[in-house]
Motif scaffolding. Structure first.
Motif, PDB file in Angstrom:
ATOM      1  N   MET A   1       0.835  -1.202   0.000  1.00  0.00           N
ATOM      2  CA  MET A   1       0.000   0.000   0.000  1.00  0.00           C
ATOM      3  C   MET A   1       0.872   1.255   0.000  1.00  0.00           C
ATOM      4  O   MET A   1       2.076   1.180   0.238  1.00  0.00           O
ATOM      5  CB  MET A   1      -0.901   0.027   1.238  1.00  0.00           C
ATOM      6  N   GLY A   2       0.238   2.387  -0.224  1.00  0.00           N
ATOM      7  CA  GLY A   2       0.974   3.644  -0.202  1.00  0.00           C
ATOM      8  C   GLY A   2       0.305   4.629  -1.123  1.00  0.00           C
ATOM      9  O   GLY A   2      -0.427   4.240  -2.040  1.00  0.00           O
TER      10      GLY A   2
ATOM     11  N   THR B   1      -8.531  -4.665  -8.765  1.00  0.00           N
ATOM     12  CA  THR B   1      -9.963  -4.344  -8.693  1.00  0.00           C
ATOM     13  C   THR B   1     -10.217  -2.870  -8.999  1.00  0.00           C
ATOM     14  O   THR B   1     -11.343  -2.399  -8.878  1.00  0.00           O
ATOM     15  CB  THR B   1     -10.521  -4.677  -7.291  1.00  0.00           C
ATOM     16  N   GLY B   2      -9.174  -2.168  -9.408  1.00  0.00           N
ATOM     17  CA  GLY B   2      -9.254  -0.722  -9.602  1.00  0.00           C
ATOM     18  C   GLY B   2     -10.259  -0.274 -10.651  1.00  0.00           C
ATOM     19  O   GLY B   2     -10.760   0.840 -10.592  1.00  0.00           O
TER      20      GLY B   2
ATOM     21  N   ASP C   1      -6.678   0.479  -1.856  1.00  0.00           N
ATOM     22  CA  ASP C   1      -8.004   0.205  -1.323  1.00  0.00           C
ATOM     23  C   ASP C   1      -7.896  -0.649  -0.048  1.00  0.00           C
ATOM     24  O   ASP C   1      -7.473  -1.795  -0.092  1.00  0.00           O
ATOM     25  CB  ASP C   1      -8.809  -0.549  -2.393  1.00  0.00           C
ATOM     26  N   PRO C   2      -8.285  -0.097   1.108  1.00  0.00           N
ATOM     27  CA  PRO C   2      -8.182  -0.834   2.374  1.00  0.00           C
ATOM     28  C   PRO C   2      -8.939  -2.166   2.363  1.00  0.00           C
ATOM     29  O   PRO C   2      -8.536  -3.117   3.024  1.00  0.00           O
ATOM     30  CB  PRO C   2      -8.799   0.122   3.398  1.00  0.00           C
ATOM     31  N   GLU C   3     -10.037  -2.211   1.579  1.00  0.00           N
ATOM     32  CA  GLU C   3     -10.818  -3.451   1.506  1.00  0.00           C
ATOM     33  C   GLU C   3     -10.011  -4.569   0.848  1.00  0.00           C
ATOM     34  O   GLU C   3     -10.103  -5.734   1.227  1.00  0.00           O
ATOM     35  CB  GLU C   3     -12.096  -3.198   0.711  1.00  0.00           C
ATOM     36  N   VAL C   4      -9.213  -4.196  -0.143  1.00  0.00           N
ATOM     37  CA  VAL C   4      -8.344  -5.164  -0.814  1.00  0.00           C
ATOM     38  C   VAL C   4      -7.243  -5.611   0.150  1.00  0.00           C
ATOM     39  O   VAL C   4      -6.904  -6.792   0.236  1.00  0.00           O
ATOM     40  CB  VAL C   4      -7.729  -4.554  -2.098  1.00  0.00           C
TER      41      VAL C   4
ATOM     42  N   ILE D   1       1.037  -6.545   5.280  1.00  0.00           N
ATOM     43  CA  ILE D   1       0.832  -5.308   4.535  1.00  0.00           C
ATOM     44  C   ILE D   1       2.073  -4.439   4.684  1.00  0.00           C
ATOM     45  O   ILE D   1       2.521  -4.169   5.808  1.00  0.00           O
ATOM     46  CB  ILE D   1      -0.406  -4.535   5.038  1.00  0.00           C
ATOM     47  N   ILE D   2       2.620  -4.044   3.541  1.00  0.00           N
ATOM     48  CA  ILE D   2       3.783  -3.159   3.539  1.00  0.00           C
ATOM     49  C   ILE D   2       3.321  -1.777   3.094  1.00  0.00           C
ATOM     50  O   ILE D   2       2.558  -1.660   2.133  1.00  0.00           O
ATOM     51  CB  ILE D   2       4.842  -3.719   2.562  1.00  0.00           C
ATOM     52  N   HIS D   3       3.750  -0.749   3.794  1.00  0.00           N
ATOM     53  CA  HIS D   3       3.384   0.616   3.424  1.00  0.00           C
ATOM     54  C   HIS D   3       4.587   1.327   2.830  1.00  0.00           C
ATOM     55  O   HIS D   3       5.668   1.314   3.428  1.00  0.00           O
ATOM     56  CB  HIS D   3       2.882   1.383   4.651  1.00  0.00           C
TER      57      HIS D   3
END
Ligand code: ADP
Ligand code: ADP
Length: 232
Positions: free
Chosen positions: A39-40, A171-172, A202-205, A212-214
């Protein structure tokens, strides 16, 4: 055990006077069987990182290992072969060939791998059935919904039994119902032992991930481990 290893990997883009460190000195392992989410914010280097993992791009410095292969030591030809056989890529825009049917799109990586027609047809049909598209095999992408196109793309990514599935905002471009179906398929694949890396904002994904890596400014700034990592 690690399927992908990054050791001090950087990727730099030069735009005139500007130097952009898209990926800045990243060290990271992707473990066999894990479901990793990256994520990021936009521009933080997520896609560049994923492209490096998939050997779609080469680093400016550092070392990348895919399985037992040290990427910097491979010729372009060998790298193309590794990419085809070991990496399953799923894109936001599906990237299907519009003139080919679903079946032919799924067969394509197997043609490059030299699989004979009878065998690759059988495998493509099995994979399309697996993603729930048994009754759409002769449809072309324009005759399919977004969710169905992404299912074809997932079947294609699985064609050569890859070491890892890499998905960039899968899913974008989908409505939430189709998006959930795609996430369910990834979850099933992961339960069956597939290693999955998904880039998303997307947090849901991200909910689906084991880890989870940011990222921010090309660097990994934090990581959350949700459940036991991987199965080895
Ligand atoms: P994200 O996927 O997190 O949005 P990217 O990996 O696409 O981030 O981009 C990281 C940084 O690298 C951004 O500053 C972006 O503008 C830059 N960048 C990405 N690709 C290129 C390119 N082909 N040429 C120049 N700059 C690029
Ligand atoms: P060829 O078509 O020349 O027989 P391959 O495409 O099968 O070669 O593989 C190219 C090289 O990569 C060979 O040295 C092979 O041993 C190695 N290789 C291919 N796939 C794997 C894998 N999954 N794990 C380890 N080595 C592999």
């Amino acid at each position: 055990s690690a399927i992908i290893k990054f050791e001090n990997v950087s990727k730099i883009y030069r735009m005139g006077e500007n130097v952009i460190k898209a990926v800045d000195n990243v060290t990271l392992n992707v473990e066999k069987g894990e479901y990793l989410v990256i994520m990021g914010p936009s521009g933080s280097g997520k896609s560049t990182l994923l492209h490096l993992m998939g050997c779609l791009d080469k680093p400016d410095s550092g070392e990348i290992y895919i399985g037992d292969f040290q990427v910097s030591k491979l010729s372009d030809r060998h790298l193309a072969r590794i990419r085809n056989k070991m990496i399953g890529f799923v894109f936001q825009q599906f990237n299907l060939l519009p003139k080919l049917t679903a079946l032919e799109n799924v067969e394509l990586p197997m043609i490059y791998a030299g699989i004979l027609k009878k065998e690759r047809r059988k495998k493509a049909l099995e994979l399309l059935e697996l993603v729930g598209l048994k009754d759409r095999v002769h449809h072309k992408p324009t005759q399919l919904s977004g969710g169905q196109m992404q299912k074809v793309a997932i079947a294609r990514a699985l064609a050569n039994d890859p070491l890892v599935i890499l998905a960039d905002e899968p899913t974008g471009n989908l409505d939430s119902k189709s998006g959930s179906e795609i996430l369910k398929i990834f979850e099933q694949l992961n339960e069956n032992g597939y290693t999955i890396v998904v880039v998303t904002h997307d947090p849901e994904v991200a909910e689906c991930g084991d880890r989870i890596i940011h990222m921010r400014d090309g660097k990994i700034v934090s990581q959350e481990v949700r459940i036991g990592v991987g199965n080895v």
